[in-house]
Write a protein that holds these residues in place. Structure first.
Motif, short mmCIF file in Angstrom:
data_model
loop_
_atom_site.label_atom_id
_atom_site.label_comp_id
_atom_site.label_asym_id
_atom_site.label_seq_id
_atom_site.Cartn_x
_atom_site.Cartn_y
_atom_site.Cartn_z
N GLU A 5 34.97 59.91 14.26
CA GLU A 5 36.15 60.83 14.64
C GLU A 5 35.62 61.54 15.78
OE1 GLU A 5 38.48 61.97 10.43
OE2 GLU A 5 36.55 62.98 11.02
N LEU A 6 34.46 61.90 15.97
CA LEU A 6 33.93 62.47 17.12
C LEU A 6 33.89 61.57 18.28
CD1 LEU A 6 32.70 65.15 18.15
CD2 LEU A 6 30.19 64.24 17.38
N ALA A 7 33.43 60.59 18.11
CA ALA A 7 33.53 59.54 19.25
C ALA A 7 34.77 59.37 19.74
CB ALA A 7 33.05 58.13 18.81
N VAL A 8 35.76 59.23 19.13
CA VAL A 8 37.16 59.19 19.72
C VAL A 8 37.71 60.55 20.42
CG1 VAL A 8 39.67 58.82 19.07
CG2 VAL A 8 37.99 57.58 18.18
N GLN A 9 37.37 61.70 19.78
CA GLN A 9 37.66 62.85 20.39
C GLN A 9 36.93 63.30 21.61
OE1 GLN A 9 39.53 65.64 19.03
NE2 GLN A 9 40.42 64.20 17.52
N LEU A 10 35.78 62.70 22.03
CA LEU A 10 35.07 62.82 23.00
C LEU A 10 35.76 62.04 24.16
CD1 LEU A 10 31.38 62.61 21.91
CD2 LEU A 10 32.42 64.71 22.83
N PHE A 11 36.28 60.81 23.69
CA PHE A 11 36.94 59.99 24.64
C PHE A 11 38.13 60.59 24.96
CE2 PHE A 11 39.80 56.63 25.79
CZ PHE A 11 39.09 55.84 26.68
N ASP A 12 38.99 61.14 24.11
CA ASP A 12 39.99 61.78 24.53
C ASP A 12 40.04 63.03 25.07
OD1 ASP A 12 41.54 59.79 23.02
OD2 ASP A 12 41.74 60.94 21.22
N ALA A 13 38.75 63.87 24.98
CA ALA A 13 38.68 65.04 25.81
C ALA A 13 38.28 64.73 27.35
CB ALA A 13 37.80 65.68 25.12
N GLY A 14 38.00 63.53 27.43
CA GLY A 14 37.69 63.06 28.90
C GLY A 14 36.26 63.16 29.21
N ALA A 15 35.48 63.01 28.08
CA ALA A 15 33.92 62.84 28.32
C ALA A 15 33.37 61.48 28.54
CB ALA A 15 33.27 63.73 26.95
N VAL A 16 34.35 60.48 28.17
CA VAL A 16 33.79 59.19 28.54
C VAL A 16 34.81 58.69 29.51
CG1 VAL A 16 33.64 56.95 27.45
CG2 VAL A 16 33.27 58.93 26.05
N ARG A 17 34.16 58.16 30.72
CA ARG A 17 34.92 58.06 31.74
C ARG A 17 34.76 56.43 32.16
NH1 ARG A 17 33.50 61.85 36.14
NH2 ARG A 17 34.30 60.25 37.62
N LEU A 18 35.69 55.50 32.30
CA LEU A 18 35.47 54.10 32.58
C LEU A 18 35.78 53.59 34.08
CD1 LEU A 18 37.18 52.71 29.31
CD2 LEU A 18 34.84 53.34 29.82
N GLY A 19 35.25 52.65 34.50
CA GLY A 19 35.53 52.44 35.92
C GLY A 19 34.20 51.91 36.69
N ASP A 20 34.52 51.75 38.12
CA ASP A 20 33.08 51.27 38.94
C ASP A 20 32.77 52.82 39.39
OD1 ASP A 20 31.26 50.31 40.21
OD2 ASP A 20 32.40 49.59 41.85
N ILE A 21 31.84 53.53 38.70
CA ILE A 21 31.62 55.00 39.10
C ILE A 21 30.23 55.02 39.51
CG2 ILE A 21 31.34 57.16 38.09
CD1 ILE A 21 33.27 56.15 35.82
N GLU A 22 30.06 55.80 40.77
CA GLU A 22 28.76 55.96 41.36
C GLU A 22 27.86 57.04 40.45
OE1 GLU A 22 26.72 57.58 45.53
OE2 GLU A 22 28.82 57.36 45.40
N ALA A 23 26.82 56.66 39.98
CA ALA A 23 25.92 57.62 39.20
C ALA A 23 24.86 58.05 39.99
CB ALA A 23 25.41 56.65 37.88
N LYS A 24 23.85 58.50 39.35
CA LYS A 24 22.78 59.40 40.23
C LYS A 24 22.06 58.52 41.00
CE LYS A 24 20.31 62.08 37.51
NZ LYS A 24 19.55 62.65 36.61
N ILE A 25 21.91 59.06 42.25
CA ILE A 25 20.90 58.19 43.26
C ILE A 25 21.94 56.83 43.65
CG2 ILE A 25 18.60 57.74 44.16
CD1 ILE A 25 17.48 58.81 41.51
N GLY A 26 23.04 56.90 43.60
CA GLY A 26 23.72 55.97 44.39
C GLY A 26 23.99 54.54 43.22
N ARG A 27 23.57 54.91 42.07
CA ARG A 27 23.69 53.71 41.16
C ARG A 27 25.17 53.72 40.67
NH1 ARG A 27 18.56 55.89 38.15
NH2 ARG A 27 16.64 54.72 39.23
N ARG A 28 25.43 52.28 40.39
CA ARG A 28 26.95 52.19 39.89
C ARG A 28 26.77 51.83 38.22
NH1 ARG A 28 29.87 53.78 44.07
NH2 ARG A 28 31.63 53.09 43.05
N THR A 29 27.96 52.38 37.83
CA THR A 29 27.95 51.96 36.29
C THR A 29 29.59 52.10 35.86
OG1 THR A 29 27.34 53.15 34.19
CG2 THR A 29 28.06 54.72 35.84
#
Length: 206
Positions: A5-29
């Motif tokens: 339930e917590l995992a789903v709540q974290l996702f619904d709260a926006g704590a998990v973001r999906l896509g081609d995202i720039e992470a630390k030091i220019g890395r993509r995730t």
């Protein structure tokens, strides 16, 4: 609240973001975790702290220290709930008055349990470990919300720190898939990213 339930709540709260995202030091995730948003969701924050407390209860410790900044709210809630004193590592040394790098009351040879939100390479957590050890505190364990399974746990183990997590990335994405929050294709993309993007000791060298 269960971990599922917590995992789903974290996702619904926006704590998990999906896509081609720039992470630390220019890395993509393909997946990024921003647990700072949880401060605006008290019920979720309380649940995260409660589950971290369960991990912490299995580890002998005198103090709690959250890695700045995302883990500090969880650590504060844990400290209040369990009456275990908390100390805080500053991002930079205070340039006036006490000039401290660690805030709070502590004594030589006390055992400090580190609290972190997400571990990827282990670099940020290891920096906190070194700072605490420089203050002659014992650090042997850390509890985290998410281990991204990209080498951080091994790096920490090589430095004498055992990592315990609420979720691994593989476990988390399976829960989210089963809950209908993400697709099988997204699971495959993230799984491939874990395999390809691995960190080791050389990524955390001074």
């Amino acid at each position: 609240m269960s971990l599922q339930e917590l995992a789903v709540q974290l996702f619904d709260a926006g704590a998990v973001r999906l896509g081609d995202i720039e992470a630390k030091i220019g890395r993509r995730t393909p997946v990024y975790f921003d647990l700072r948003v949880v401060v605006s969701h008290p019920r979720v924050m309380a649940a995260v702290a409660e589950h971290l407390q369960r991990l912490a209860s299995e580890i002998s410790h005198d103090l709690l220290c959250g890695v700045p900044y995302a883990a500090l709210p969880f650590t504060a809630v844990m400290s209040v709930n369990t009456e275990v004193p908390m100390i805080m590592k500053r991002k930079e040394t205070k340039l006036y008055a006490t000039r401290k790098l660690i805030e709070g009351v502590y004594h030589k040879n006390q055992t400090c349990l580190i609290v972190e939100d997400v571990v990827t390479s282990g670099g940020s957590l290891l920096e906190t470990v070194r700072t605490l050890r420089d203050e002659q505190l014992n650090v042997t364990h850390a509890v985290v919300v998410l281990d991204r399974e990209q080498g951080g746990a091994s790096v920490l183990k090589a430095n004498g720190v055992e990592l315990r997590s609420l979720f691994t990335l593989k476990n988390l994405i399976k829960i989210l898939r089963d809950a209908g929050r993400i697709t099988d294709d997204t699971v495959e993309i993230i799984s491939d990213h874990i395999k390809v993007c691995q960190f080791g000791m050389k990524d955390n060298a001074d």
